[in-house]
Design a protein around this motif. Sequence first.
Motif, PDB file in Angstrom:
ATOM      1  N   ILE A  54      22.070   5.725 -18.972  1.00 20.44           N
ATOM      2  CA  ILE A  54      20.816   5.773 -19.726  1.00 20.44           C
ATOM      3  C   ILE A  54      21.034   5.031 -21.039  1.00 20.44           C
ATOM      4  N   GLU A  55      20.066   4.204 -21.420  1.00 25.19           N
ATOM      5  CA  GLU A  55      20.159   3.451 -22.674  1.00 25.19           C
ATOM      6  C   GLU A  55      18.774   3.341 -23.285  1.00 25.19           C
ATOM      7  N   LEU A  56      18.669   3.715 -24.558  1.00 26.58           N
ATOM      8  CA  LEU A  56      17.378   3.700 -25.242  1.00 26.58           C
ATOM      9  C   LEU A  56      16.945   2.292 -25.628  1.00 26.58           C
ATOM     10  N   SER A  57      17.893   1.455 -26.041  1.00 29.65           N
ATOM     11  CA  SER A  57      17.585   0.114 -26.519  1.00 29.65           C
ATOM     12  C   SER A  57      17.309  -0.837 -25.358  1.00 29.65           C
ATOM     13  N   GLN A  58      16.159  -1.502 -25.390  1.00 30.79           N
ATOM     14  CA  GLN A  58      15.844  -2.465 -24.339  1.00 30.79           C
ATOM     15  C   GLN A  58      16.837  -3.617 -24.351  1.00 30.79           C
ATOM     16  N   GLU A  59      17.253  -4.049 -25.523  1.00 27.74           N
ATOM     17  CA  GLU A  59      18.187  -5.176 -25.606  1.00 27.74           C
ATOM     18  C   GLU A  59      19.517  -4.832 -24.959  1.00 27.74           C
ATOM     19  N   TYR A  60      20.059  -3.653 -25.277  1.00 27.31           N
ATOM     20  CA  TYR A  60      21.334  -3.275 -24.681  1.00 27.31           C
ATOM     21  C   TYR A  60      21.197  -2.914 -23.209  1.00 27.31           C
ATOM     22  N   PHE A  61      20.053  -2.393 -22.809  1.00 29.63           N
ATOM     23  CA  PHE A  61      19.796  -2.139 -21.389  1.00 29.63           C
ATOM     24  C   PHE A  61      19.877  -3.450 -20.609  1.00 29.63           C
ATOM     25  N   ASP A  62      19.259  -4.484 -21.129  1.00 31.69           N
ATOM     26  CA  ASP A  62      19.298  -5.792 -20.454  1.00 31.69           C
ATOM     27  C   ASP A  62      20.720  -6.345 -20.409  1.00 31.69           C
ATOM     28  N   ILE A  63      21.472  -6.160 -21.499  1.00 28.83           N
ATOM     29  CA  ILE A  63      22.861  -6.608 -21.525  1.00 28.83           C
ATOM     30  C   ILE A  63      23.675  -5.856 -20.472  1.00 28.83           C
ATOM     31  N   ALA A  64      23.455  -4.548 -20.376  1.00 31.12           N
ATOM     32  CA  ALA A  64      24.182  -3.732 -19.397  1.00 31.12           C
ATOM     33  C   ALA A  64      23.877  -4.178 -17.971  1.00 31.12           C
ATOM     34  N   CYS A  65      22.613  -4.436 -17.681  1.00 27.20           N
ATOM     35  CA  CYS A  65      22.231  -4.882 -16.337  1.00 27.20           C
ATOM     36  C   CYS A  65      22.931  -6.189 -15.984  1.00 27.20           C
ATOM     37  N   ALA A  66      22.897  -7.139 -16.897  1.00 23.49           N
ATOM     38  CA  ALA A  66      23.518  -8.440 -16.651  1.00 23.49           C
ATOM     39  C   ALA A  66      25.029  -8.310 -16.502  1.00 23.49           C
ATOM     40  N   ARG A  67      25.628  -7.457 -17.308  1.00 25.75           N
ATOM     41  CA  ARG A  67      27.081  -7.283 -17.261  1.00 25.75           C
ATOM     42  C   ARG A  67      27.520  -6.662 -15.934  1.00 25.75           C
ATOM     43  N   ILE A  68      26.777  -5.666 -15.463  1.00 17.93           N
ATOM     44  CA  ILE A  68      27.119  -5.022 -14.193  1.00 17.93           C
ATOM     45  C   ILE A  68      26.930  -5.989 -13.036  1.00 17.93           C
ATOM     46  N   GLU A  69      25.849  -6.747 -13.052  1.00 15.88           N
ATOM     47  CA  GLU A  69      25.633  -7.744 -11.992  1.00 15.88           C
ATOM     48  C   GLU A  69      26.782  -8.739 -11.941  1.00 15.88           C
ATOM     49  N   GLN A  70      27.206  -9.204 -13.101  1.00 25.99           N
ATOM     50  CA  GLN A  70      28.310 -10.173 -13.152  1.00 25.99           C
ATOM     51  C   GLN A  70      29.603  -9.548 -12.626  1.00 25.99           C
ATOM     52  N   ALA A  71      29.884  -8.307 -13.038  1.00 28.14           N
ATOM     53  CA  ALA A  71      31.117  -7.638 -12.594  1.00 28.14           C
ATOM     54  C   ALA A  71      31.132  -7.419 -11.095  1.00 28.14           C
ATOM     55  N   ASN A 120      25.915   0.198  -6.720  1.00 27.34           N
ATOM     56  CA  ASN A 120      26.037   1.656  -6.846  1.00 27.34           C
ATOM     57  C   ASN A 120      25.693   2.165  -8.235  1.00 27.34           C
ATOM     58  N   ALA A 121      25.026   1.341  -9.023  1.00 24.88           N
ATOM     59  CA  ALA A 121      24.632   1.735 -10.372  1.00 24.88           C
ATOM     60  C   ALA A 121      23.124   1.941 -10.446  1.00 24.88           C
ATOM     61  N   THR A 122      22.737   3.051 -11.061  1.00 30.18           N
ATOM     62  CA  THR A 122      21.332   3.317 -11.358  1.00 30.18           C
ATOM     63  C   THR A 122      21.190   3.424 -12.866  1.00 30.18           C
ATOM     64  N   LEU A 123      20.383   2.546 -13.451  1.00 32.18           N
ATOM     65  CA  LEU A 123      20.281   2.434 -14.899  1.00 32.18           C
ATOM     66  C   LEU A 123      18.865   2.760 -15.348  1.00 32.18           C
ATOM     67  N   TYR A 124      18.776   3.569 -16.390  1.00 33.53           N
ATOM     68  CA  TYR A 124      17.498   3.977 -16.958  1.00 33.53           C
ATOM     69  C   TYR A 124      17.386   3.454 -18.385  1.00 33.53           C
ATOM     70  N   CYS A 125      16.251   2.887 -18.716  1.00 30.56           N
ATOM     71  CA  CYS A 125      15.966   2.501 -20.096  1.00 30.56           C
ATOM     72  C   CYS A 125      14.975   3.508 -20.651  1.00 30.56           C
ATOM     73  N   GLY A 126      15.422   4.338 -21.574  1.00 28.65           N
ATOM     74  CA  GLY A 126      14.566   5.373 -22.132  1.00 28.65           C
ATOM     75  C   GLY A 126      15.394   6.379 -22.904  1.00 28.65           C
ATOM     76  N   ASP A 127      14.733   7.464 -23.322  1.00 28.28           N
ATOM     77  CA  ASP A 127      15.354   8.508 -24.132  1.00 28.28           C
ATOM     78  C   ASP A 127      16.116   9.476 -23.232  1.00 28.28           C
ATOM     79  N   ALA A 128      17.390   9.701 -23.536  1.00 29.57           N
ATOM     80  CA  ALA A 128      18.210  10.590 -22.710  1.00 29.57           C
ATOM     81  C   ALA A 128      17.615  11.989 -22.609  1.00 29.57           C
ATOM     82  N   LEU A 129      17.011  12.483 -23.702  1.00 27.54           N
ATOM     83  CA  LEU A 129      16.442  13.832 -23.670  1.00 27.54           C
ATOM     84  C   LEU A 129      15.244  13.929 -22.732  1.00 27.54           C
TER      85      LEU A 129
END
Length: 244
Positions: free
Chosen positions: A222-239, A8-17
Amino acid sequence: MQIQTIGNATLYCGDALEILPTLTPMYDALVTDPPYSSGGLHASARTASPGAKYMGHQHYADFSGDNRDARSWAFWSVLWMNQASRLIKPGGYVMVFTDWRQLPATTDVFQAGGAIWRGIIPWDKTLSSRAPHTGYFRHQCEYVVWGSIGALGKCAHGGPFPGLMTQRVIPAQKLHLTGKPVPLMNMLTGPLANDAHVLDPFMGSASTAIPILKRGGSFTGIELSQEYFDIACARIEQALNENR
Protein backbone atom coordinates in the motif's frame (compact mmCIF):
# COMPACT_ATOMS: atom_id res chain seq x y z
CA MET A 1 -8.16 3.91 -4.60
CA GLN A 2 -6.11 2.35 -7.40
CA ILE A 3 -5.21 -1.36 -7.56
CA GLN A 4 -2.49 -2.86 -9.75
CA THR A 5 -1.59 -6.54 -10.04
CA ILE A 6 1.87 -7.38 -11.35
CA GLY A 7 2.78 -11.05 -11.20
CA ASN A 8 2.45 -12.12 -7.55
CA ALA A 9 2.26 -8.52 -6.37
CA THR A 10 -0.94 -6.67 -5.56
CA LEU A 11 -0.40 -2.94 -5.09
CA TYR A 12 -2.84 -0.39 -3.70
CA CYS A 13 -2.56 3.38 -4.05
CA GLY A 14 -4.42 4.92 -1.13
CA ASP A 15 -4.54 5.40 2.64
CA ALA A 16 -3.46 2.34 4.64
CA LEU A 17 -6.10 3.03 7.30
CA GLU A 18 -8.79 2.80 4.64
CA ILE A 19 -7.36 -0.18 2.73
CA LEU A 20 -6.18 -2.48 5.55
CA PRO A 21 -9.73 -3.14 6.86
CA THR A 22 -10.76 -4.40 3.41
CA LEU A 23 -8.04 -7.08 3.23
CA THR A 24 -8.44 -10.74 4.16
CA PRO A 25 -6.24 -12.29 6.88
CA MET A 26 -3.81 -14.50 4.95
CA TYR A 27 -0.31 -13.02 5.25
CA ASP A 28 2.82 -14.73 6.53
CA ALA A 29 4.60 -11.55 7.57
CA LEU A 30 4.24 -7.81 8.07
CA VAL A 31 7.40 -5.99 6.97
CA THR A 32 7.15 -2.22 6.74
CA ASP A 33 8.87 1.15 7.03
CA PRO A 34 6.25 3.70 8.18
CA PRO A 35 6.85 7.47 8.35
CA TYR A 36 8.87 8.17 11.51
CA SER A 37 7.59 11.71 12.17
CA SER A 38 10.94 12.53 13.74
CA GLY A 39 13.74 14.84 12.75
CA GLY A 40 12.72 17.90 14.74
CA LEU A 41 12.43 19.05 18.34
CA HIS A 42 9.91 21.80 17.68
CA ALA A 43 6.72 22.10 15.64
CA SER A 44 8.37 24.22 12.96
CA ALA A 45 11.01 21.54 12.40
CA ARG A 46 8.57 18.62 12.50
CA THR A 47 6.29 20.23 9.94
CA ALA A 48 9.12 20.87 7.47
CA SER A 49 9.16 18.69 4.38
CA PRO A 50 10.84 15.27 4.80
CA GLY A 51 13.48 16.31 2.29
CA ALA A 52 14.40 19.37 4.34
CA LYS A 53 14.36 17.44 7.64
CA TYR A 54 16.37 14.40 6.68
CA MET A 55 18.46 15.41 3.68
CA GLY A 56 18.86 19.15 3.84
CA HIS A 57 17.98 19.26 0.14
CA GLN A 58 15.32 17.96 -2.23
CA HIS A 59 16.34 15.19 -4.65
CA TYR A 60 13.32 12.93 -4.10
CA ALA A 61 9.56 13.42 -3.98
CA ASP A 62 8.17 14.16 -0.52
CA PHE A 63 5.67 11.89 1.20
CA SER A 64 2.76 12.45 3.58
CA GLY A 65 2.33 11.55 7.24
CA ASP A 66 5.72 12.63 8.56
CA ASN A 67 4.70 15.72 10.53
CA ARG A 68 2.79 14.31 13.52
CA ASP A 69 3.85 15.10 17.08
CA ALA A 70 4.82 12.23 19.37
CA ARG A 71 1.36 11.54 20.81
CA SER A 72 -0.57 11.75 17.54
CA TRP A 73 2.09 9.61 15.81
CA ALA A 74 1.73 6.91 18.49
CA PHE A 75 -2.08 7.01 18.27
CA TRP A 76 -2.02 6.77 14.47
CA SER A 77 0.55 3.98 14.60
CA VAL A 78 -1.54 1.87 16.99
CA LEU A 79 -4.49 2.25 14.59
CA TRP A 80 -2.63 0.88 11.59
CA MET A 81 -0.76 -1.75 13.62
CA ASN A 82 -4.05 -3.11 14.96
CA GLN A 83 -5.43 -3.38 11.44
CA ALA A 84 -2.26 -4.89 9.99
CA SER A 85 -1.56 -7.40 12.76
CA ARG A 86 -5.01 -8.97 12.45
CA LEU A 87 -4.12 -9.87 8.85
CA ILE A 88 -1.02 -11.90 9.79
CA LYS A 89 -1.31 -15.65 10.36
CA PRO A 90 -0.51 -17.03 13.83
CA GLY A 91 3.24 -17.51 14.04
CA GLY A 92 3.87 -14.89 11.37
CA TYR A 93 6.71 -12.38 11.61
CA VAL A 94 6.28 -8.65 12.23
CA MET A 95 9.16 -6.27 11.37
CA VAL A 96 8.84 -2.48 11.66
CA PHE A 97 11.59 0.07 10.90
CA THR A 98 12.20 3.06 13.15
CA ASP A 99 14.94 5.52 14.06
CA TRP A 100 16.57 6.33 17.41
CA ARG A 101 14.08 9.08 18.26
CA GLN A 102 11.00 6.90 17.83
CA LEU A 103 12.47 3.60 18.99
CA PRO A 104 10.92 3.69 22.51
CA ALA A 105 7.49 4.66 21.15
CA THR A 106 7.70 2.05 18.39
CA THR A 107 8.21 -0.77 20.89
CA ASP A 108 5.07 0.42 22.73
CA VAL A 109 3.08 0.71 19.50
CA PHE A 110 4.25 -2.75 18.46
CA GLN A 111 2.77 -4.36 21.55
CA ALA A 112 -0.35 -2.20 21.72
CA GLY A 113 -1.01 -3.14 18.10
CA GLY A 114 -1.23 -6.86 18.87
CA ALA A 115 2.26 -8.20 18.15
CA ILE A 116 4.67 -9.90 20.55
CA TRP A 117 7.90 -7.91 20.74
CA ARG A 118 10.92 -10.22 20.51
CA GLY A 119 13.87 -7.93 19.87
CA ILE A 120 15.57 -5.09 18.00
CA ILE A 121 17.82 -5.45 14.97
CA PRO A 122 20.18 -2.49 14.40
CA TRP A 123 20.82 -1.62 10.78
CA ASP A 124 24.35 -0.23 10.52
CA LYS A 125 24.51 2.16 7.57
CA THR A 126 28.32 2.30 8.03
CA LEU A 127 30.53 5.39 8.27
CA SER A 128 29.19 6.51 4.89
CA SER A 129 26.05 7.76 6.68
CA ARG A 130 25.55 11.52 6.84
CA ALA A 131 27.94 13.01 9.39
CA PRO A 132 26.85 15.35 12.22
CA HIS A 133 29.18 17.98 13.64
CA THR A 134 32.40 16.83 15.29
CA GLY A 135 31.01 16.69 18.84
CA TYR A 136 28.41 14.06 17.96
CA PHE A 137 28.44 10.32 17.69
CA ARG A 138 27.19 9.39 14.24
CA HIS A 139 23.54 8.43 13.87
CA GLN A 140 24.58 5.61 11.58
CA CYS A 141 21.98 3.08 12.69
CA GLU A 142 18.28 2.67 12.16
CA TYR A 143 16.42 -0.13 13.86
CA VAL A 144 13.94 -2.91 13.15
CA VAL A 145 11.55 -3.77 15.97
CA TRP A 146 10.65 -7.38 15.36
CA GLY A 147 8.43 -10.08 16.77
CA SER A 148 5.54 -12.29 15.87
CA ILE A 149 1.82 -12.82 16.05
CA GLY A 150 1.56 -15.42 18.78
CA ALA A 151 4.11 -18.18 19.29
CA LEU A 152 7.09 -18.26 16.94
CA GLY A 153 8.10 -21.72 15.78
CA LYS A 154 11.48 -22.94 14.59
CA CYS A 155 12.58 -21.89 11.12
CA ALA A 156 12.61 -24.77 8.66
CA HIS A 157 15.45 -23.44 6.49
CA GLY A 158 18.06 -21.86 8.74
CA GLY A 159 18.81 -19.60 11.65
CA PRO A 160 19.41 -18.19 14.07
CA PHE A 161 19.83 -15.12 11.90
CA PRO A 162 22.18 -12.12 12.42
CA GLY A 163 21.01 -9.66 15.08
CA LEU A 164 22.93 -6.81 13.42
CA MET A 165 22.78 -6.03 9.71
CA THR A 166 25.37 -3.88 7.94
CA GLN A 167 24.52 -2.37 4.58
CA ARG A 168 25.54 1.04 3.32
CA VAL A 169 23.12 3.23 1.42
CA ILE A 170 24.13 3.88 -2.18
CA PRO A 171 22.37 7.14 -3.14
CA ALA A 172 22.45 6.37 -6.87
CA GLN A 173 20.33 3.27 -6.22
CA LYS A 174 17.68 5.01 -4.12
CA LEU A 175 14.26 5.68 -5.62
CA HIS A 176 12.68 7.06 -2.44
CA LEU A 177 13.77 9.65 0.09
CA THR A 178 13.93 7.03 2.87
CA GLY A 179 14.25 3.93 0.66
CA LYS A 180 15.96 0.89 2.15
CA PRO A 181 18.62 -1.01 0.16
CA VAL A 182 17.33 -4.19 -1.50
CA PRO A 183 20.27 -6.26 -0.10
CA LEU A 184 19.22 -5.17 3.40
CA MET A 185 15.64 -6.28 2.77
CA ASN A 186 16.92 -9.57 1.39
CA MET A 187 18.81 -10.21 4.64
CA LEU A 188 15.97 -9.05 6.86
CA THR A 189 13.42 -11.33 5.22
CA GLY A 190 15.77 -14.34 5.40
CA PRO A 191 13.62 -16.14 8.01
CA LEU A 192 10.63 -16.17 5.65
CA ALA A 193 9.83 -19.16 3.45
CA ASN A 194 10.39 -18.70 -0.27
CA ASP A 195 6.63 -18.80 -0.89
CA ALA A 196 5.79 -16.33 1.89
CA HIS A 197 3.08 -13.72 1.32
CA VAL A 198 4.28 -10.40 2.75
CA LEU A 199 2.22 -7.33 3.63
CA ASP A 200 3.73 -3.81 3.54
CA PRO A 201 1.28 -0.97 4.29
CA PHE A 202 3.91 1.72 3.53
CA MET A 203 5.73 0.24 0.55
CA GLY A 204 7.35 3.42 -0.82
CA SER A 205 9.42 2.37 -3.84
CA ALA A 206 8.85 -1.35 -3.07
CA SER A 207 12.31 -2.31 -1.79
CA THR A 208 10.68 -5.03 0.33
CA ALA A 209 8.85 -6.51 -2.65
CA ILE A 210 11.91 -7.18 -4.81
CA PRO A 211 13.60 -9.99 -2.82
CA ILE A 212 10.25 -11.54 -1.88
CA LEU A 213 9.05 -11.76 -5.48
CA LYS A 214 12.41 -12.94 -6.82
CA ARG A 215 12.26 -15.89 -4.41
CA GLY A 216 8.81 -16.87 -5.64
CA GLY A 217 6.79 -15.31 -2.85
CA SER A 218 3.83 -12.92 -2.98
CA PHE A 219 3.62 -9.27 -1.98
CA THR A 220 0.80 -6.91 -1.08
CA GLY A 221 1.77 -3.26 -0.76
CA ILE A 222 0.00 0.00 0.00
CA GLU A 223 1.33 3.45 -0.90
CA LEU A 224 -0.38 6.80 -0.39
CA SER A 225 1.75 8.80 -2.83
CA GLN A 226 0.77 8.44 -6.48
CA GLU A 227 4.33 9.25 -7.56
CA TYR A 228 5.88 6.53 -5.42
CA PHE A 229 3.11 4.09 -6.32
CA ASP A 230 4.02 4.54 -9.99
CA ILE A 231 7.72 4.11 -9.18
CA ALA A 232 6.95 0.90 -7.26
CA CYS A 233 4.90 -0.52 -10.14
CA ALA A 234 7.65 0.18 -12.66
CA ARG A 235 10.34 -1.20 -10.36
CA ILE A 236 8.48 -4.47 -9.75
CA GLU A 237 7.77 -4.92 -13.46
CA GLN A 238 11.45 -4.43 -14.25
CA ALA A 239 12.55 -6.86 -11.50
CA LEU A 240 10.15 -9.56 -12.65
CA ASN A 241 11.28 -9.16 -16.27
CA GLU A 242 14.91 -9.55 -15.17
CA ASN A 243 13.99 -12.70 -13.25
CA ARG A 244 12.45 -14.47 -16.26
